[in-house]
Design a protein around this motif. Structure first.
Motif, short mmCIF file in Angstrom:
data_model
loop_
_atom_site.label_atom_id
_atom_site.label_comp_id
_atom_site.label_asym_id
_atom_site.label_seq_id
_atom_site.Cartn_x
_atom_site.Cartn_y
_atom_site.Cartn_z
N ILE A 1 0.84 -1.20 0.00
CA ILE A 1 0.00 0.00 0.00
C ILE A 1 0.88 1.24 0.00
CG2 ILE A 1 -1.56 1.41 1.43
CD1 ILE A 1 -3.14 -0.81 0.37
N LYS A 2 0.54 2.16 -0.87
CA LYS A 2 1.18 3.47 -0.90
C LYS A 2 0.07 4.51 -0.83
CE LYS A 2 5.38 2.20 -3.42
NZ LYS A 2 5.33 0.87 -2.93
N ILE A 3 0.34 5.57 -0.07
CA ILE A 3 -0.63 6.65 0.13
C ILE A 3 -0.19 7.87 -0.68
CG2 ILE A 3 -1.62 8.24 1.82
CD1 ILE A 3 -2.56 5.48 2.41
N GLU A 4 -1.10 8.41 -1.46
CA GLU A 4 -0.86 9.68 -2.14
C GLU A 4 -1.22 10.77 -1.13
OE1 GLU A 4 0.29 12.55 -4.19
OE2 GLU A 4 0.51 10.60 -5.16
N ARG A 5 -0.21 11.26 -0.44
CA ARG A 5 -0.44 12.15 0.71
C ARG A 5 -1.17 13.43 0.33
NH1 ARG A 5 2.72 12.88 6.14
NH2 ARG A 5 1.02 13.91 7.18
N SER A 6 -0.92 13.98 -0.84
CA SER A 6 -1.58 15.23 -1.23
C SER A 6 -3.10 15.05 -1.33
CB SER A 6 -1.01 15.76 -2.54
OG SER A 6 -1.26 14.85 -3.60
N VAL A 7 -3.55 13.86 -1.70
CA VAL A 7 -4.98 13.57 -1.76
C VAL A 7 -5.49 13.15 -0.38
CG1 VAL A 7 -6.74 12.07 -2.80
CG2 VAL A 7 -4.82 12.88 -4.18
N PHE A 8 -4.74 12.31 0.30
CA PHE A 8 -5.12 11.78 1.61
C PHE A 8 -5.31 12.91 2.64
CE2 PHE A 8 -4.12 9.16 5.49
CZ PHE A 8 -5.15 8.25 5.36
N ASP A 9 -4.43 13.91 2.61
CA ASP A 9 -4.51 14.98 3.59
C ASP A 9 -5.68 15.93 3.37
OD1 ASP A 9 -2.50 14.10 5.20
OD2 ASP A 9 -0.95 15.41 4.36
N LEU A 10 -6.42 15.76 2.29
CA LEU A 10 -7.64 16.55 2.07
C LEU A 10 -8.81 16.00 2.88
CD1 LEU A 10 -7.44 17.08 -1.79
CD2 LEU A 10 -6.84 18.73 0.02
N ILE A 11 -8.62 14.81 3.44
CA ILE A 11 -9.68 14.13 4.18
C ILE A 11 -9.58 14.51 5.66
CG2 ILE A 11 -10.58 11.86 4.83
CD1 ILE A 11 -9.00 10.77 2.34
N TYR B 1 -1.81 1.43 9.80
CA TYR B 1 -2.72 2.49 10.21
C TYR B 1 -2.20 3.85 9.75
CZ TYR B 1 -5.79 5.21 13.23
OH TYR B 1 -6.74 6.08 13.71
N PHE B 2 -3.07 4.61 9.09
CA PHE B 2 -2.72 5.92 8.55
C PHE B 2 -3.68 6.98 9.07
CE2 PHE B 2 -1.62 2.62 5.49
CZ PHE B 2 -0.29 2.89 5.24
N THR B 3 -3.15 8.17 9.30
CA THR B 3 -3.98 9.28 9.76
C THR B 3 -3.75 10.49 8.85
OG1 THR B 3 -3.67 8.50 12.01
CG2 THR B 3 -4.62 10.67 11.75
N PRO B 4 -4.81 10.94 8.16
CA PRO B 4 -4.65 12.15 7.33
C PRO B 4 -4.46 13.38 8.20
CG PRO B 4 -6.94 11.42 7.32
CD PRO B 4 -6.16 10.40 8.09
N GLN B 5 -3.83 14.39 7.64
CA GLN B 5 -3.61 15.68 8.30
C GLN B 5 -2.83 15.53 9.60
OE1 GLN B 5 -7.42 17.60 8.75
NE2 GLN B 5 -7.83 17.56 6.57
N SER B 6 -1.96 14.56 9.67
CA SER B 6 -1.17 14.31 10.87
C SER B 6 0.30 14.49 10.56
CB SER B 6 -1.43 12.88 11.36
OG SER B 6 -0.66 12.59 12.48
#
Length: 135
Positions: A32-42, A64-69
């Motif tokens: 799994i890879k997270i596109e942080r620029s999209v994820f952090d909009l959540i 476990y991932f947390t947006p805007q963190s």
């Protein structure tokens, strides 16, 4: 929006305090890879996104991932297990489970479903020690 931030789509999505995304395999969770620029909009305040699948040498695996963190991926998130333990206990038909966390630091947890509560055990590293006085 969550699935748009992931390179691999989940096969199932559930919502508790966190979003629980179920995948086909342990290999999916590792990759799994997270596109942080999209994820952090959540904004999931409180909560985050846990990705999980059955394990190859454990009952289940997770990350476990947390947006805007400030820390995107938490190495070992005990609170997520309040959802994961009942979920996997029901799926696998057993109350005692062994789990592996596939974050960079990794971890191993021994879990027990007690219906109204869950038990999580494992080893930890001491980060800080001290005393506090409350007057």
């Amino acid at each position: 929006m969550i699935t748009k931030s992931l390179n691999i789509p989940p096969k199932e999505i559930f919502k508790s305090r966190d979003y629980v995304l179920v995948y086909e395999s342990e290999e999916d969770i590792k990759n799994i890879k997270i596109e942080r620029s999209v994820f952090d909009l959540i904004n999931l305040d409180p909560g985050g996104v846990v990705v999980t699948a059955t394990g190859t040498d454990s009952d289940f695996v997770s990350r476990y991932f947390t947006p805007q963190s400030s820390i995107l991926e938490d190495p070992v998130t005990g609170s997520a297990y309040c959802s994961l333990i009942p979920f996997w206990s029901s799926r696998l038909g057993k109350n005692n489970l062994f789990s592996r966390l596939l974050s960079e630091r990794g971890g191993q947890l021994y879990c027990e479903n007690k219906n109204e509560r869950v038990i999580v055990a494992g080893t930890a590293k001491t980060y800080s020690a001290g005393h506090i006085w409350i007057e």
